[in-house]
Scaffold this active site. Structure first.
Site, PDB file in Angstrom:
ATOM      1  N   GLY A 158      24.882  37.887  31.080  1.00  0.00           N
ATOM      2  CA  GLY A 158      25.869  37.797  32.073  1.00  0.00           C
ATOM      3  C   GLY A 158      25.191  37.868  33.630  1.00  0.00           C
ATOM      4  N   ARG A 173       8.088  38.022  46.290  1.00  0.00           N
ATOM      5  CA  ARG A 173       7.373  38.847  47.500  1.00  0.00           C
ATOM      6  C   ARG A 173       6.793  39.523  47.214  1.00  0.00           C
ATOM      7  NH1 ARG A 173      11.041  37.182  52.433  1.00  0.00           N
ATOM      8  NH2 ARG A 173      10.681  34.541  52.309  1.00  0.00           N
ATOM      9  N   ARG A 193      22.502  32.897  28.158  1.00  0.00           N
ATOM     10  CA  ARG A 193      22.712  33.739  26.554  1.00  0.00           C
ATOM     11  C   ARG A 193      21.728  32.015  25.451  1.00  0.00           C
ATOM     12  NH1 ARG A 193      26.805  36.431  28.536  1.00  0.00           N
ATOM     13  NH2 ARG A 193      26.310  38.212  28.666  1.00  0.00           N
ATOM     14  N   ASP A 242      20.870  43.914  28.202  1.00  0.00           N
ATOM     15  CA  ASP A 242      20.466  44.383  26.626  1.00  0.00           C
ATOM     16  C   ASP A 242      19.767  43.338  25.875  1.00  0.00           C
ATOM     17  OD1 ASP A 242      22.288  44.388  26.123  1.00  0.00           O
ATOM     18  OD2 ASP A 242      23.539  45.837  25.007  1.00  0.00           O
ATOM     19  N   THR A 299      23.135  44.084  35.589  1.00  0.00           N
ATOM     20  CA  THR A 299      24.219  43.858  34.281  1.00  0.00           C
ATOM     21  C   THR A 299      25.419  45.191  35.348  1.00  0.00           C
ATOM     22  OG1 THR A 299      25.141  44.560  32.786  1.00  0.00           O
ATOM     23  CG2 THR A 299      23.123  46.041  32.971  1.00  0.00           C
ATOM     24  N   ILE A 300      26.768  44.343  35.300  1.00  0.00           N
ATOM     25  CA  ILE A 300      27.263  44.691  36.001  1.00  0.00           C
ATOM     26  C   ILE A 300      28.109  46.161  35.077  1.00  0.00           C
ATOM     27  CG2 ILE A 300      28.587  42.653  37.362  1.00  0.00           C
ATOM     28  CD1 ILE A 300      31.087  43.084  35.195  1.00  0.00           C
ATOM     29  N   ASP A 301      27.176  46.243  34.033  1.00  0.00           N
ATOM     30  CA  ASP A 301      27.850  47.050  33.013  1.00  0.00           C
ATOM     31  C   ASP A 301      27.305  48.607  32.644  1.00  0.00           C
ATOM     32  OD1 ASP A 301      29.389  45.228  32.245  1.00  0.00           O
ATOM     33  OD2 ASP A 301      28.004  45.102  30.143  1.00  0.00           O
ATOM     34  N   ASP A 354      25.552  49.808  31.174  1.00  0.00           N
ATOM     35  CA  ASP A 354      25.076  50.447  29.975  1.00  0.00           C
ATOM     36  C   ASP A 354      23.723  49.922  29.351  1.00  0.00           C
ATOM     37  OD1 ASP A 354      24.630  47.985  30.053  1.00  0.00           O
ATOM     38  OD2 ASP A 354      25.705  47.661  27.577  1.00  0.00           O
ATOM     39  N   ARG A 398      48.380  47.948  43.916  1.00  0.00           N
ATOM     40  CA  ARG A 398      48.306  49.064  44.055  1.00  0.00           C
ATOM     41  C   ARG A 398      49.822  48.489  44.825  1.00  0.00           C
ATOM     42  NH1 ARG A 398      49.319  54.764  41.445  1.00  0.00           N
ATOM     43  NH2 ARG A 398      47.035  54.529  41.209  1.00  0.00           N
ATOM     44  N   ARG A 430      31.575  45.209  27.929  1.00  0.00           N
ATOM     45  CA  ARG A 430      31.163  44.777  26.635  1.00  0.00           C
ATOM     46  C   ARG A 430      31.583  46.029  25.539  1.00  0.00           C
ATOM     47  NH1 ARG A 430      28.429  39.889  25.466  1.00  0.00           N
ATOM     48  NH2 ARG A 430      27.601  40.318  26.981  1.00  0.00           N
ATOM     49  N   GLU A 469      46.162  56.388  36.346  1.00  0.00           N
ATOM     50  CA  GLU A 469      47.101  58.395  35.820  1.00  0.00           C
ATOM     51  C   GLU A 469      46.158  57.901  34.204  1.00  0.00           C
ATOM     52  OE1 GLU A 469      50.001  57.694  37.856  1.00  0.00           O
ATOM     53  OE2 GLU A 469      50.455  58.689  36.275  1.00  0.00           O
ATOM     54  N   SER A 516      54.820  54.231  41.852  1.00  0.00           N
ATOM     55  CA  SER A 516      53.892  53.332  40.247  1.00  0.00           C
ATOM     56  C   SER A 516      53.191  53.688  39.771  1.00  0.00           C
ATOM     57  CB  SER A 516      52.712  51.886  41.710  1.00  0.00           C
ATOM     58  OG  SER A 516      52.083  53.081  42.365  1.00  0.00           O
ATOM     59  N   HIS A 528      36.066  37.680  35.319  1.00  0.00           N
ATOM     60  CA  HIS A 528      34.851  37.152  35.838  1.00  0.00           C
ATOM     61  C   HIS A 528      34.427  37.764  37.719  1.00  0.00           C
ATOM     62  CE1 HIS A 528      34.461  35.856  31.913  1.00  0.00           C
ATOM     63  NE2 HIS A 528      32.805  35.741  32.235  1.00  0.00           N
ATOM     64  N   ARG A 533      32.451  39.974  38.386  1.00  0.00           N
ATOM     65  CA  ARG A 533      30.519  40.035  38.363  1.00  0.00           C
ATOM     66  C   ARG A 533      30.185  38.963  39.945  1.00  0.00           C
ATOM     67  NH1 ARG A 533      29.465  38.148  32.889  1.00  0.00           N
ATOM     68  NH2 ARG A 533      28.781  36.047  32.881  1.00  0.00           N
TER      69      ARG A 533
HETATM   70  O1  F6P Z   1      27.841  41.637  29.954  1.00  0.00           O
HETATM   71  C1  F6P Z   1      28.122  41.984  31.595  1.00  0.00           C
HETATM   72  C2  F6P Z   1      29.632  41.510  30.866  1.00  0.00           C
HETATM   73  O2  F6P Z   1      30.329  41.198  31.982  1.00  0.00           O
HETATM   74  C3  F6P Z   1      30.394  42.230  30.278  1.00  0.00           C
HETATM   75  O3  F6P Z   1      31.280  43.101  31.759  1.00  0.00           O
HETATM   76  C4  F6P Z   1      31.364  41.439  29.620  1.00  0.00           C
HETATM   77  O4  F6P Z   1      31.926  41.204  28.120  1.00  0.00           O
HETATM   78  C5  F6P Z   1      30.850  40.080  29.050  1.00  0.00           C
HETATM   79  O5  F6P Z   1      29.861  40.070  30.802  1.00  0.00           O
HETATM   80  C6  F6P Z   1      31.603  38.943  29.520  1.00  0.00           C
HETATM   81  O6  F6P Z   1      30.261  37.139  28.723  1.00  0.00           O
HETATM   82  P1  F6P Z   1      30.905  35.614  28.992  1.00  0.00           P
HETATM   83  O7  F6P Z   1      29.977  35.717  31.021  1.00  0.00           O
HETATM   84  O8  F6P Z   1      30.197  35.125  27.964  1.00  0.00           O
HETATM   85  O9  F6P Z   1      32.530  36.002  28.979  1.00  0.00           O
END
Ligand code: F6P
Length: 325
Positions: free
Chosen positions: A14, A28, A75, A106, A129-131, A133, A158, A175, A191, A218, A255, A258
């Site tokens: 991703g 560079r 991928r 990963d 990665t945005i995650d 993780d 909100r 993910r 909350e 809210s 998305h 991302r």
């Molecule tokens: O790993 C980055 C991520 O944005 C996850 O948070 C998410 O589950 C996954 O990719 C979504 O992947 P795709 O681009 O295949 O929808």
């Protein structure tokens, strides 16, 4: 140790905001040290297909602030097979590439680790990665931008939630990890937060809604897509059944998390680890990811970086409980 002459760079999995800043830093830095640099399009797929091209300092002009990845990403199922990896190796040799910088998460590093060992090929990874993780770095490239995108969106939700006295269930990405939900939940005054790493289940959320203040107009419940109770629509259904008094809506951010121009933090992180990756390869580092730990450059073997044993700071969940009264 053989001297490296030509570094191949690719983005895989991703995409994340800041990947371009990382590509720029790698290109560079390689040129700065008189190395050649080869771009590989669409990650492992492009490596297998031979979609490689020489890069120069102009190839990365004006990309530091651009979202997405100029190298594109994919991928690859084929790279999971020994035949696919053999084809990729042949293409690298044919193009004179003798080291790699892999930018991704990963999945990217799992592939890189196997390939690096199989062909004794020097590879250093950058956490893209945005995650957030990955172990071995406090933050991944893209996480800061993504969480800011989320809170900008939730601030808007909100406003309308407040006008209509509504309860919103907001689903965010991640993910295998609730780290996006965790920070953005605090930052948007949720909350409750439902993440895979914590014991908070739907019953606890019900409890909180029951015992919480009734005069709040809210309410936001932040849900990580990967949690045990991760289906925002199912959660919405159950809340509607149990609390018919709440006008409940569901919002899946998807998305948009991302995309967008990377934040300053992501550009600087990408630049620092990008420089360190090339310098690391020149010093003999391989099969490692470069991250920042306590603001210092740190190399972590791929197998540890992808361990998925990131501890959630339980204080964060307590903060949500305390502050949402
Ligand atoms: O790993 C980055 C991520 O944005 C996850 O948070 C998410 O589950 C996954 O990719 C979504 O992947 P795709 O681009 O295949 O929808």
């Amino acid at each position: 140790m053989t001297q490296i002459k030509n570094i191949g760079v690719y983005t895989s999995g991703g995409d994340s905001p800041g990947m371009n800043a990382a590509i720029r830093a790698v290109v560079r830095t390689a040129i700065y040290y008189n190395l050649e640099v080869t771009g590989i399009r669409r990650g492992y797929d492009g490596m297998i297909k031979g979609d490689l091209f020489p890069m120069n300092r102009k190839s990365v002009s004006n990309i530091i602030g651009r979202g997405g990845t100029i190298l594109k990403t994919a991928r690859s199922e084929q790279f999971k097979t020994p035949e696919g990896r053999k084809l990729a190796h042949e293409q690298l040799l044919a193009n004179g590439v003798d080291a790699l910088v892999a930018i991704g998460g990963d999945g990217t590093f799992t592939g890189a680790r196997i390939f690096g060992e199989e062909f004794d090929f020097p590879i250093v990874g950058l956490p893209g990665t945005i995650d957030n993780d990955l172990c071995g770095t406090d933050f991944t490239i893209g996480y800061d931008t993504a969480i800011n995108t989320v809170i900008n969106a939730v601030d808007k939700i909100r406003d309308t939630a407040e006008s209509h006295d509504r309860l919103f269930i907001v689903e965010v990405m991640g993910r295998d990890s609730g780290l996006i939900a965790l920070r953005t939940g605090i930052a948007s005054g949720a909350e409750a937060i439902l993440i895979p790493e914590s014991k908070t289940d739907l019953a606890a959320v019900f409890e909180r809604l029951e015992s919480g203040r009734k005069d709040k107009s809210s309410k936001i419940i932040m849900v990580a897509e990967s949690g045990e109770v991760s289906d925002a629509f199912e959660i919405g259904k159950q809340i509607k059944e149990r609390f018919p008094q709440y006008d409940t809506r569901i919002s899946i951010l998807g998305h948009i998390q991302r995309g967008g121009r990377p934040s300053c933090m992501d550009r600087v992180l990408a630049s620092r680890v990008g420089v360190a990756a090339v310098e690391g390869l020149m010093k003999g580092h391989r099969n490692e990811m470069v991250g920042l730990i306590h603001n210092q450059i740190a190399f972590t073997p791929f197998e540890h970086a992808i361990k998925h044993n990131i501890d959630i700071n339980e204080d964060f969940l307590k903060i949500v409980e305390i502050l949402s009264i």
